[in-house]
Write an enzyme that holds these catalytic residues in place. Structure first.
Site, PDB file in Angstrom:
ATOM      1  N   HIS A   1       0.842  -1.201   0.000  1.00  0.00           N
ATOM      2  CA  HIS A   1       0.000   0.000   0.000  1.00  0.00           C
ATOM      3  C   HIS A   1       0.881   1.256   0.000  1.00  0.00           C
ATOM      4  O   HIS A   1       0.627   2.205  -0.742  1.00  0.00           O
ATOM      5  CB  HIS A   1      -0.873   0.057   1.269  1.00  0.00           C
ATOM      6  CG  HIS A   1      -1.916  -1.017   1.383  1.00  0.00           C
ATOM      7  ND1 HIS A   1      -2.097  -1.755   2.539  1.00  0.00           N
ATOM      8  CD2 HIS A   1      -2.858  -1.469   0.502  1.00  0.00           C
ATOM      9  CE1 HIS A   1      -3.107  -2.607   2.364  1.00  0.00           C
ATOM     10  NE2 HIS A   1      -3.573  -2.460   1.138  1.00  0.00           N
TER      11      HIS A   1
ATOM     12  N   LYS B   1     -17.301  -6.094   8.013  1.00  0.00           N
ATOM     13  CA  LYS B   1     -16.222  -7.032   7.691  1.00  0.00           C
ATOM     14  C   LYS B   1     -15.479  -7.509   8.933  1.00  0.00           C
ATOM     15  O   LYS B   1     -14.570  -8.326   8.832  1.00  0.00           O
ATOM     16  CB  LYS B   1     -15.218  -6.343   6.759  1.00  0.00           C
ATOM     17  CG  LYS B   1     -15.430  -6.647   5.281  1.00  0.00           C
ATOM     18  CD  LYS B   1     -14.262  -6.079   4.510  1.00  0.00           C
ATOM     19  CE  LYS B   1     -14.051  -6.671   3.146  1.00  0.00           C
ATOM     20  NZ  LYS B   1     -12.839  -6.112   2.520  1.00  0.00           N
TER      21      LYS B   1
ATOM     22  N   ARG C   1      -2.060  -6.285  -8.380  1.00  0.00           N
ATOM     23  CA  ARG C   1      -0.960  -7.220  -8.114  1.00  0.00           C
ATOM     24  C   ARG C   1      -0.887  -8.313  -9.151  1.00  0.00           C
ATOM     25  O   ARG C   1       0.178  -8.658  -9.632  1.00  0.00           O
ATOM     26  CB  ARG C   1      -1.152  -7.882  -6.737  1.00  0.00           C
ATOM     27  CG  ARG C   1      -0.785  -6.992  -5.587  1.00  0.00           C
ATOM     28  CD  ARG C   1      -1.392  -7.480  -4.310  1.00  0.00           C
ATOM     29  NE  ARG C   1      -2.840  -7.359  -4.377  1.00  0.00           N
ATOM     30  CZ  ARG C   1      -3.656  -7.491  -3.356  1.00  0.00           C
ATOM     31  NH1 ARG C   1      -3.161  -7.805  -2.188  1.00  0.00           N
ATOM     32  NH2 ARG C   1      -4.948  -7.351  -3.487  1.00  0.00           N
TER      33      ARG C   1
ATOM     34  N   SER D   1      -2.928  -7.560   3.064  1.00  0.00           N
ATOM     35  CA  SER D   1      -3.196  -7.408   4.503  1.00  0.00           C
ATOM     36  C   SER D   1      -3.574  -8.749   5.114  1.00  0.00           C
ATOM     37  O   SER D   1      -3.225  -9.034   6.269  1.00  0.00           O
ATOM     38  CB  SER D   1      -4.340  -6.418   4.728  1.00  0.00           C
ATOM     39  OG  SER D   1      -3.998  -5.148   4.268  1.00  0.00           O
TER      40      SER D   1
END
Ligand code: COD
Length: 158
Positions: free
Chosen positions: A17, A41, A90, A128
């Site tokens: 990030h 979440k 990515r 993450s």
């Protein structure tokens, strides 16, 4: 003034990030990092903790602001005076989700465009969720997150 928004969960912020923030902040006058307040979440870090960590790791970047947001990304971007969303890519697995999100955002807000920056190769594997997984089992996460937040992540699993 060219303003871009870089939205995400950042639970927690990773070196991947940070790389996107550093690179995209050079392309605009102001970059607003938008941290989604995604209580549904069940994030590891509260939105306040995520904002604090992001502020700390971007303190050297003078045109970067960090703010929490709720609701639709396009509404947040409008409030920031921005028509540009920054996202990182990515691998091909990111592409489908990112394309769908960017196209949906353009349907609900036609002036909103998404700019994609490809990951630096050394962070191509990094997410993450990998950081959380490593930390959960006591792994060394210093190659994954900024040095100043390593302890904070590990502490969550003590
Ligand atoms: N290298 C490069 N880029 C990376 C890396 C890495 N190693 N790791 C992550 N990234 C990129 C991601 O691809 C993403 O672009 C960005 O960094 C942030 O990642 P995350 O995982 O923290 O954030 P997400 O994907 O959970 O964020 C999702 C949003 C918060 C943007 C999205 O849910 C949203 O906009 N929600 C608001 C509601 C809304 O408007 N929904 C409609 C959109 S269809």
């Amino acid at each position: 003034m060219r303003i871009a928004v870089y939205p995400g969960s950042f639970d927690p912020v990773t070196l991947g990030h940070l790389d996107i923030i550093e690179r995209s902040s050079k392309m605009v006058d102001e970059l607003v990092v938008g941290v989604l307040n995604n209580s549904s979440k069940n994030p590891l870090f509260s939105v306040e903790e995520r904002v604090t960590m992001l502020k700390e790791v971007t303190v050297h970047l003078q045109n970067v602001k960090v703010e929490a947001f709720d609701g639709l990304l396009v509404d947040f971007a409008r409030q920031c005076g921005s028509k540009m969303v920054v996202r990182g890519l990515r691998a091909i697995t990111d592409f489908e989700y990112e394309l769908q999100m960017s196209q949906t955002n353009r349907i609900i807000c036609p002036e909103m465009d998404t700019i994609f920056l490809t990951t630096d190769l050394k962070y191509a594997y990094l997410s993450s969720s990998i950081v959380r997984e490593m930390a959960r089992y006591g792994g060394n996460i210093s190659a994954f997150v900024p040095a100043s937040i390593v302890e904070r992540v590990l502490k969550k699993f003590e």
